[in-house]
Enzyme design. Structure first.
Site, PDB file in Angstrom:
ATOM      1  N   PRO A 142       6.714  -9.163  43.500  1.00 36.61           N
ATOM      2  CA  PRO A 142       5.958  -8.087  42.849  1.00 36.61           C
ATOM      3  C   PRO A 142       4.504  -8.476  42.613  1.00 36.61           C
ATOM      4  CG  PRO A 142       7.515  -9.106  41.316  1.00 36.61           C
ATOM      5  CD  PRO A 142       7.813  -9.662  42.666  1.00 36.61           C
ATOM      6  N   GLY A 143       3.666  -7.471  42.586  1.00 44.97           N
ATOM      7  CA  GLY A 143       2.262  -7.713  42.254  1.00 44.97           C
ATOM      8  C   GLY A 143       1.437  -8.299  43.380  1.00 44.97           C
ATOM      9  N   GLY A 145       0.621  -6.682  46.205  1.00 45.62           N
ATOM     10  CA  GLY A 145      -0.197  -5.709  46.927  1.00 45.62           C
ATOM     11  C   GLY A 145       0.515  -4.902  47.997  1.00 45.62           C
ATOM     12  N   LYS A 146       1.819  -4.691  47.850  1.00 49.43           N
ATOM     13  CA  LYS A 146       2.536  -3.916  48.860  1.00 49.43           C
ATOM     14  C   LYS A 146       2.093  -2.450  48.844  1.00 49.43           C
ATOM     15  CE  LYS A 146       6.672  -5.199  47.422  1.00 49.43           C
ATOM     16  NZ  LYS A 146       6.431  -6.300  46.487  1.00 49.43           N
ATOM     17  N   HIS A 368       1.011 -36.778  19.611  1.00 48.25           N
ATOM     18  CA  HIS A 368       2.051 -36.364  20.552  1.00 48.25           C
ATOM     19  C   HIS A 368       1.421 -35.777  21.831  1.00 48.25           C
ATOM     20  CE1 HIS A 368       6.202 -34.683  21.377  1.00 48.25           C
ATOM     21  NE2 HIS A 368       5.465 -33.923  22.166  1.00 48.25           N
ATOM     22  N   GLU A 369       0.509 -34.835  21.652  1.00 50.17           N
ATOM     23  CA  GLU A 369      -0.108 -34.192  22.819  1.00 50.17           C
ATOM     24  C   GLU A 369      -1.022 -35.165  23.563  1.00 50.17           C
ATOM     25  OE1 GLU A 369       1.106 -31.491  23.832  1.00 50.17           O
ATOM     26  OE2 GLU A 369       2.191 -31.025  21.990  1.00 50.17           O
ATOM     27  N   HIS A 372       1.098 -37.125  25.953  1.00 45.62           N
ATOM     28  CA  HIS A 372       1.387 -36.385  27.198  1.00 45.62           C
ATOM     29  C   HIS A 372       0.174 -36.416  28.120  1.00 45.62           C
ATOM     30  CE1 HIS A 372       5.256 -34.748  26.153  1.00 45.62           C
ATOM     31  NE2 HIS A 372       4.823 -33.998  25.159  1.00 45.62           N
ATOM     32  N   ASP A 444      11.138 -32.160  25.033  1.00 43.55           N
ATOM     33  CA  ASP A 444      10.747 -33.165  26.024  1.00 43.55           C
ATOM     34  C   ASP A 444      11.971 -33.963  26.471  1.00 43.55           C
ATOM     35  OD1 ASP A 444       8.098 -32.437  25.733  1.00 43.55           O
ATOM     36  OD2 ASP A 444       7.725 -33.908  24.151  1.00 43.55           O
TER      37      ASP A 444
HETATM   38 ZN    ZN Z   1       5.968 -32.806  23.828  1.00 47.77          ZN
END
Ligand code: ZN
Length: 548
Positions: A142-143, A145-146, A368-369, A372, A444
């Site tokens: 979908p989306g 451009g048909k 914490h972030e 990551h 996580d």
């Molecule tokens: Zn996390």
């Protein structure tokens, strides 16, 4: 003995001709005669009551019958709202989508151009005995451009455009869908009469073109009767050679869910795949949509396109639209990178809503972030950090926004392991900074465990050299020993990944601390800032170098 068969034959012929009438006469006369006989035995007062009420019911019954017949008739043929068609033919000049407006789908466009040539050269093709195009199927997510492509085909071949959605044929009353289909083609024929041809566009064609189901009662399901009507109409086009009517169906379902009868020659025997845009296509799409709004001249379109991996043209249009709204709200004259970035995030992650965190909690989320982020930047082979944030969204308190740099359809062992390591970044950073960890690691951990389990049990990435999907074997057929060995393998993958992350973060502790502090101060870091800070410590993303 001769006249006998003749006599019986006569009776038979008579019965077969007048059987219905005889049946009706018997049906009326037998109960009437028995009724009269029975009524004769009843006392006069009751007899009058019974006769009177029967007489009153007679006209009521008749009216009911008439109403019912009218209702059925109205449902099938009349101008009832049930069978009404919402499709309206539009002249090609009104649809007005030209090839220049079709961007971000070069391959599909090429094929569509060929289709237009087929439509235009119809008489030429017929003269040399070639196959005339009647049905075209547009397949893709979908989306992408048909509908747009179908409109372009109508515009470029100069034919009116008649459009309807397949879902409009789905009705509870059997026969209504088929009646609507008849009307659609009637309308198409009258448009073709006027303009020399017509494009009939049926969106979501899968809702009428699913594999037909034949029930044991020999009944026709509503979809079946609608589909039969569609097939009959398409076959009718073959006989009716003067009208240049082409039916275009669009679907996001896969081809093999459609009824094979539909794909037979002379029906939808030509297909165009309208897929998600490639990197180059996305660049063109951003260029196109940005050209329609005021924007900063220094926006790096290449990076924008890389960041919008897997996005459909509709989503890209939506991102630019959203960015202009954000710019307006910020009192800016034009759209810049910042607005586009925020718009993309909103499309992906949902709207921010600030929760009030205590300084202690905020520091934990920041570490914490940051964990990551550092692991992602330094270890991940394919993905790139685009943004880090400790502003809460939906259910999360913080997020490190990352994406593969290119479309990736498979993951090798290295990428799977890297995903596990990145998942452990948050846990490990908390552990290093606070000496303990929180329940913020749950998602996580689930992620990491699931990847490791899949690797060992399903992908043959175990130390025992076992290949195949072992979860497909009933557990009781695997020995206790084997299972515990496999589970040990899972744990080994997890703990060695975690250990590696811990070594990395201990070693780069100063970078971890720095990012945590930056996040506490600014709450959000954009790609540029992230890259600049890593560069300060002499780290460039080792696999990509720098981009844009
Ligand atoms: Zn996390």
């Amino acid at each position: 003995m001769k006249p006998k068969p003749k006599f019986w034959k006569k009776i038979k012929r008579f019965l077969s001709h007048h059987g219905f009438i005889i049946g009706v006469i018997l049906l009326i006369s037998i109960p009437t005669i028995f009724g009269i006989i029975l009524l004769m035995g009843v006392d006069p007062y009751q007899r009058r009551t019974i006769l009177a009420s029967s007489l009153i019911w007679l006209p009521i019954g008749a009216i009911n019958t008439i109403l019912f017949v009218i209702f059925l008739y109205w449902l099938h043929y009349g101008g009832s709202s049930f069978a009404k068609l919402t499709a309206k033919g539009v002249k090609s000049s009104k649809v007005n989508v030209h090839w220049d407006d079709v961007i971000g789908m070069d391959e599909a466009k090429q094929e569509a151009m060929e289709v237009v040539n087929l439509i235009k050269d119809r008489t030429k093709i017929k003269r040399i005995g070639g196959k005339v195009l009647r049905g075209l199927l547009l397949i893709g997510p979908p989306g992408c451009g048909k509908t747009y492509l179908a409109k372009a085909i109508a515009t470029e071949s100069g034919l009116p455009f008649l459009s309807i959605s397949g879902s409009e044929f789905v009705e509870i009353f059997v026969g209504v869908g088929a009646a609507r289909m008849r009307k659609l083609f009637k309308e198409a024929r009258s448009l073709a009469e006027e303009y020399g041809g017509c494009i009939v566009f049926i969106d979501e064609i899968d809702s009428v073109a699913r594999r037909r189901v034949f029930s044991v009662f020999g009944g026709t399901e509503e979809t079946n009767s609608t589909q039969n009507q569609l097939l009959a109409e398409m076959d009718g086009l073959k006989a009716d050679d003067n009208h240049n009517i082409v039916v275009i169906g669009a679907t996001n379902a896969s081809e093999d869910t459609l009824d094979p009868a539909l794909l037979r020659p002379g029906r939808f025997d030509r297909k165009i795949y309208v897929d998600r845009p490639s990197l180059k296509d996305r660049e063109k799409l951003f260029e196109y949509y940005l050209s329609k709004v005021k924007h900063d001249p220094d926006i790096d379109i290449g990076r924008l396109a890389r960041r919008a991996v897997y996005k459909s043209p509709a989503e890209i249009a939506n991102i630019v639209r959203e960015a202009t709204i954000i710019a307006l709200r910020n009192g800016k004259e034009s759209v810049g990178w910042k607005e586009l970035s925020e718009a993309m995030e909103r499309v992906d992650l949902g709207i921010k809503h600030r929760r009030h965190l205590s300084p202690k909690e905020k520091e934990r989320v920041a570490y914490h972030e940051a964990g990551h982020l550092v692991v992602m930047y330094l270890l991940h082979p394919t993905d790139d950090v685009f943004k880090a944030s400790i502003i809460s969204r939906r259910s999360t308190l913080g997020v490190v926004y990352h994406q593969p740099r290119e479309e990736i359809y498979t993951s090798d062992k290295e990428r799977l392991l890297a995903n596990i390591k990145v998942s452990f970044g948050g846990y490990t950073a908390e552990k290093i900074r606070f000496g303990n960890t929180s329940d913020g690691v749950l998602a996580d951990f689930q992620n990491a465990t699931q990847i490791a389990h899949t690797m060992v049990w399903k992908l043959g990435m175990n130390s025992l050299g076992l290949v195949g999907d072992l979860t497909a074997i009933p557990p009781e057929q695997l020995s206790e020993e084997l299972r515990s060995k496999l589970n040990q393998d899972v744990q080994n993958i997890l703990s060695s990944a975690q250990k590696e992350v811990e070594e990395l973060l201990q070693q780069e502790r100063h970078i971890l601390d720095r990012f945590a502090q930056e996040l506490i101060a600014k709450e959000e870091l954009e790609y540029d800032e992230i890259e600049r800070i890593f560069a300060e410590y002499g780290k460039t993303n080792p696999r990509f170098g720098s981009i844009g």
